[in-house]
Design an enzyme around this catalytic site. Structure first.
Site, short mmCIF file in Angstrom:
data_model
loop_
_atom_site.label_atom_id
_atom_site.label_comp_id
_atom_site.label_asym_id
_atom_site.label_seq_id
_atom_site.Cartn_x
_atom_site.Cartn_y
_atom_site.Cartn_z
N GLY A 168 0.86 -1.20 0.00
CA GLY A 168 0.00 0.00 0.00
C GLY A 168 0.88 1.24 0.00
O GLY A 168 2.04 1.20 -0.42
N ARG A 202 -1.96 -8.42 -2.16
CA ARG A 202 -3.18 -9.07 -2.65
C ARG A 202 -3.39 -8.76 -4.13
O ARG A 202 -3.74 -9.61 -4.92
CB ARG A 202 -4.40 -8.56 -1.86
CG ARG A 202 -4.77 -9.44 -0.70
CD ARG A 202 -5.91 -8.84 0.05
NE ARG A 202 -5.67 -7.42 0.31
CZ ARG A 202 -6.37 -6.68 1.14
NH1 ARG A 202 -7.37 -7.21 1.80
NH2 ARG A 202 -6.10 -5.41 1.34
N ARG A 238 1.21 -4.80 12.20
CA ARG A 238 0.37 -5.08 13.36
C ARG A 238 0.85 -6.36 14.02
O ARG A 238 1.30 -7.28 13.33
CB ARG A 238 -1.10 -5.32 12.95
CG ARG A 238 -1.93 -4.07 12.78
CD ARG A 238 -2.22 -3.38 14.12
NE ARG A 238 -3.05 -2.20 13.94
CZ ARG A 238 -2.59 -0.98 13.65
NH1 ARG A 238 -1.30 -0.76 13.51
NH2 ARG A 238 -3.42 0.04 13.53
N GLU A 284 0.03 -6.67 22.40
CA GLU A 284 0.73 -5.51 22.95
C GLU A 284 -0.20 -4.68 23.84
O GLU A 284 -1.40 -4.68 23.60
CB GLU A 284 1.32 -4.64 21.82
CG GLU A 284 0.29 -4.03 20.90
CD GLU A 284 0.92 -3.27 19.73
OE1 GLU A 284 1.78 -3.82 19.05
OE2 GLU A 284 0.50 -2.12 19.53
N HIS A 331 5.63 0.40 19.35
CA HIS A 331 4.60 0.87 18.41
C HIS A 331 4.69 2.39 18.20
O HIS A 331 3.76 3.13 18.51
CB HIS A 331 3.19 0.47 18.91
CG HIS A 331 2.18 0.41 17.79
ND1 HIS A 331 1.13 -0.47 17.79
CD2 HIS A 331 2.05 1.14 16.65
CE1 HIS A 331 0.39 -0.29 16.69
NE2 HIS A 331 0.94 0.70 15.99
N ILE A 332 5.85 2.81 17.66
CA ILE A 332 6.10 4.25 17.51
C ILE A 332 6.38 4.65 16.05
O ILE A 332 6.90 5.73 15.81
CB ILE A 332 7.29 4.70 18.39
CG1 ILE A 332 8.56 3.86 18.08
CG2 ILE A 332 6.94 4.64 19.86
CD1 ILE A 332 9.84 4.47 18.65
C1 GLV Z 1 -0.58 2.80 13.64
O1 GLV Z 1 -0.29 1.67 13.89
C2 GLV Z 1 -1.65 3.18 12.80
O2 GLV Z 1 -2.42 2.30 12.35
O3 GLV Z 1 -1.80 4.38 12.53
#
Ligand code: GLV
Length: 330
Positions: free
Chosen positions: A160, A183, A244, A273, A291-292
């Site tokens: 993407g 995909r 994710r 998490e 997750h930054i």
């Molecule tokens: C971060 O993980 C988001 O989906 O913006």
């Protein structure tokens, strides 16, 4: 103009930038959470009961049960590009608009993906821990040798906007060969703009020197990378996940890292998490971040503003900027 006597009621589910909260408070009756507590599922239902809208983050699960308990809810505006915290079919069935925060975070997140991949390949965290622990007493010819980024093969799973931005960095900036799987295949002009070649998943796993995961999480993408996939990768390869938790089987990855089935991993996201699988904490060849990937001040402000704009636009005109579902005409 919003009428002062019938202002929509909006809950802002987590702490947000005060200037964005102030904008929301100027047009809505706001329940806020500036102390930034993480509400349980039951607390979330309580805070959303009788509310017209919600400003959510990836931490708030908008479930079918919640929607049943909060029939007045009309919109959930997520301050995240991902929206796997939404039960989207249930929201659509209940006539609840969902929005996300795409585009504004693309380049920032791609920067981070690249940084994490480089830190992983060049063993930045592991060698820093070694130095801090006082173990650096002499130079040696093979100390913390990693693998090159320039000229290597970059594999991208999920092509993407963010995947394409990472591909461009690799192709134009570092002379990498870029292969990807998605995909659907990109249009030829898009492939050319990021120098990327489409391959099937098994080829991607086998060819990549550095594999980066950028695909959305769904039931179908759960454990896309497990023991079988890790076994197809080169022993010298690295794996970077900025997508994710749940896309990777963390227990299988920890095992593969311990047994040096792959060289190293960089992980910004985790199954369950903020808990991290204990086995991952006990292997040296993994770089772990909380997750930054989108966390620069400018980008987080833009994400918050977009979520707020979606709420304000929705209650002013019924339209939103970045919908993730289409509702039947009311
Ligand atoms: C971060 O993980 C988001 O989906 O913006």
């Amino acid at each position: 103009m919003t009428n002062q006597t019938s202002r929509p009621k909006v809950t802002v589910c987590r702490g947000i930038f005060p200037e964005v909260l102030a904008q929301l408070e100027s047009v809505f009756d706001v329940v806020h959470n500036q102390q930034d507590d993480v509400w349980s599922a039951q607390e979330l239902i309580e805070r959303l009961q009788g509310q017209d809208g919600a400003f959510t983050t990836g931490s708030e699960r908008i479930s079918g049960e919640l929607l049943q308990a909060c029939p007045q809810l009309k919109i959930c505006a997520n301050m995240a590009v991902g929206f796997n915290n939404f039960d989207l079919p249930a929201m659509t069935a209940a006539g609840v608009q969902g929005t996300n925060a795409p585009d504004v975070l693309t380049e920032t997140t791609a920067d981070f993906g690249f940084a994490l991949m480089m830190a992983t390949a060049r063993r930045v965290a592991e060698s820093e821990h070694f130095l801090r622990a006082g173990h650096w007493t002499r130079w040696s010819y093979d100390m913390f040798c990693g693998s090159d980024i320039h000229g290597a093969t970059l594999g991208i799973l999920g092509m993407g906007r963010i995947g394409q931005a990472i591909a461009k960095r690799g192709f134009h900036g570092f002379g990498m060969k870029v292969v990807y799987h998605n995909r659907s295949r990109l249009a030829p002009d898009l492939e050319a703009s990021c120098g990327a070649q489409y391959v099937d998943k098994a080829t991607l796993l086998a060819q990549a020197d550095h594999l980066v995961l950028v695909l959305p999480y769904s039931a179908e993408s759960h454990h896309t990378i497990g023991a079988a996939e890790l076994a197809l990768m080169k022993p010298s390869a690295t794996l970077t996940n900025i997508a994710r938790g749940g896309i990777v089987d963390d227990a299988a990855l920890a095992r593969a890292l311990r047994e040096r089935q792959i060289a190293a991993a960089g992980l910004d996201v985790f199954e369950g998490e903020p808990s991290v699988h204990p086995d991952l904490l006990n292997v040296p060849n993994v770089v772990l971040t909380p997750h930054i990937a989108s966390a620069t001040l400018a980008t987080r402000k833009a994400m918050a503003q977009l979520a707020a704009d979606n709420l304000m636009r929705f209650f002013a005109s019924g339209e939103v900027l970045t919908p993730v579902n289409t509702l039947a005409a009311r």
